[in-house]
Design an enzyme around this catalytic site. Sequence first.
Site, mmCIF file in Angstrom:
data_model
loop_
_atom_site.group_PDB
_atom_site.id
_atom_site.type_symbol
_atom_site.label_atom_id
_atom_site.label_comp_id
_atom_site.label_asym_id
_atom_site.label_seq_id
_atom_site.Cartn_x
_atom_site.Cartn_y
_atom_site.Cartn_z
ATOM 1 N N ASP A 18 44.332 -4.468 -25.191
ATOM 2 C CA ASP A 18 44.057 -5.205 -23.950
ATOM 3 C C ASP A 18 44.801 -4.695 -22.709
ATOM 4 O O ASP A 18 45.381 -5.494 -21.956
ATOM 5 C CB ASP A 18 44.359 -6.697 -24.140
ATOM 6 C CG ASP A 18 43.476 -7.373 -25.191
ATOM 7 O OD1 ASP A 18 42.651 -6.690 -25.810
ATOM 8 O OD2 ASP A 18 43.633 -8.592 -25.387
ATOM 9 N N ASP A 56 39.605 -7.626 -24.145
ATOM 10 C CA ASP A 56 39.252 -9.044 -24.089
ATOM 11 C C ASP A 56 38.010 -9.122 -23.195
ATOM 12 O O ASP A 56 37.998 -8.502 -22.113
ATOM 13 C CB ASP A 56 40.442 -9.799 -23.467
ATOM 14 C CG ASP A 56 40.570 -11.227 -23.932
ATOM 15 O OD1 ASP A 56 40.167 -11.547 -25.062
ATOM 16 O OD2 ASP A 56 41.105 -12.040 -23.149
ATOM 17 N N HIS A 58 35.189 -11.867 -22.091
ATOM 18 C CA HIS A 58 34.686 -13.244 -22.184
ATOM 19 C C HIS A 58 33.452 -13.490 -21.326
ATOM 20 O O HIS A 58 33.354 -12.967 -20.208
ATOM 21 C CB HIS A 58 35.765 -14.221 -21.699
ATOM 22 C CG HIS A 58 37.012 -14.217 -22.507
ATOM 23 N ND1 HIS A 58 37.030 -14.350 -23.872
ATOM 24 C CD2 HIS A 58 38.321 -14.116 -22.131
ATOM 25 C CE1 HIS A 58 38.283 -14.327 -24.297
ATOM 26 N NE2 HIS A 58 39.085 -14.178 -23.267
ATOM 27 N N HIS A 62 33.755 -19.373 -20.703
ATOM 28 C CA HIS A 62 34.418 -19.339 -22.014
ATOM 29 C C HIS A 62 35.279 -20.568 -22.267
ATOM 30 O O HIS A 62 35.930 -21.082 -21.355
ATOM 31 C CB HIS A 62 35.285 -18.071 -22.113
ATOM 32 C CG HIS A 62 35.748 -17.773 -23.490
ATOM 33 N ND1 HIS A 62 37.060 -17.801 -23.866
ATOM 34 C CD2 HIS A 62 35.037 -17.464 -24.602
ATOM 35 C CE1 HIS A 62 37.140 -17.502 -25.161
ATOM 36 N NE2 HIS A 62 35.937 -17.297 -25.621
ATOM 37 N N HIS A 91 39.867 -15.214 -17.000
ATOM 38 C CA HIS A 91 40.348 -13.828 -17.082
ATOM 39 C C HIS A 91 39.370 -12.996 -17.890
ATOM 40 O O HIS A 91 38.641 -13.509 -18.738
ATOM 41 C CB HIS A 91 41.731 -13.769 -17.739
ATOM 42 C CG HIS A 91 41.717 -14.221 -19.174
ATOM 43 N ND1 HIS A 91 41.733 -15.545 -19.530
ATOM 44 C CD2 HIS A 91 41.629 -13.521 -20.331
ATOM 45 C CE1 HIS A 91 41.676 -15.647 -20.848
ATOM 46 N NE2 HIS A 91 41.600 -14.434 -21.377
ATOM 47 N N LYS A 116 36.419 -8.309 -27.886
ATOM 48 C CA LYS A 116 36.634 -9.578 -28.595
ATOM 49 C C LYS A 116 36.576 -10.719 -27.605
ATOM 50 O O LYS A 116 36.742 -10.508 -26.399
ATOM 51 C CB LYS A 116 37.988 -9.547 -29.315
ATOM 52 C CG LYS A 116 39.159 -9.336 -28.369
ATOM 53 C CD LYS A 116 40.449 -9.092 -29.123
ATOM 54 C CE LYS A 116 41.588 -8.821 -28.195
ATOM 55 N NZ LYS A 116 41.950 -9.918 -27.290
ATOM 56 N N CYS A 161 48.028 -11.351 -28.428
ATOM 57 C CA CYS A 161 47.048 -10.467 -29.081
ATOM 58 C C CYS A 161 47.700 -9.412 -29.968
ATOM 59 O O CYS A 161 47.166 -9.083 -31.035
ATOM 60 C CB CYS A 161 46.119 -9.870 -28.030
ATOM 61 S SG CYS A 161 45.114 -11.158 -27.250
#
Length: 213
Positions: A18, A56, A58, A62, A91, A116, A161
């Site tokens: 990330d 990451d 989203h 989310h 984010h 993810k 993470c």
Amino acid sequence: MSHMTEKISDTDVLVVVDIQNDFCPGGALAVPRGDEVVPIINALAQRFDNVVLTQDWHPRDHLSFASSHAGKKPYDTISVSYGSQVLWPDHCVQDTPGAAFHRSLHIPHAGLVIRKGMHRSIDSYSTFYENDRKTPTGLLGYLRERGLSRVFLAGLAFDFCVRFSAEDARREGFAVFVVEDACRGIDVEGSMATTRRSFADLQIPYVSARDLT
Ligand SMILES: [Zn+2]
């Protein structure tokens, strides 16, 4: 914490977690000094044949966003179908500048980018399983099919993470190393201390980037 010298082999993989604008200073969910790891990781990655980048990623509405829940603020905790969930500022929304890799991250030979947190109703800290602990990201299959056996983790954030990725890799039977100087943490409600206890319990060792040759 233990430090050791490790010789990198062609069955080792560096998982770079990330390194995205929103997790760096100036971003929506900045990890303090998160950008400091970028040159360390760039140099370290050159020593690995196998590198995976994670992102990451989203949807706009989310479940992990405080803005998706009336009356809630960032860092509140709510109860969801899979247990408790910390709420974050919006984010890493798909295809926005905040979700892009830091502009100085330069690892052209990375073989896989794994995303993810795409499911609206499940957050994902680990790069192996989402927070329901059941939904796989596919990384496990990739590592096994490629015959990779030792996982070195670096990136953001150490206490979310990176932590959950290290724990899952260990549970799945990989040798795991956390490259401590190539991580930075965010420390929400004691999460740094919890992470260090967990790594001690699971006997997950720390290494320093300069000790990987
Ligand atoms: Zn997220």
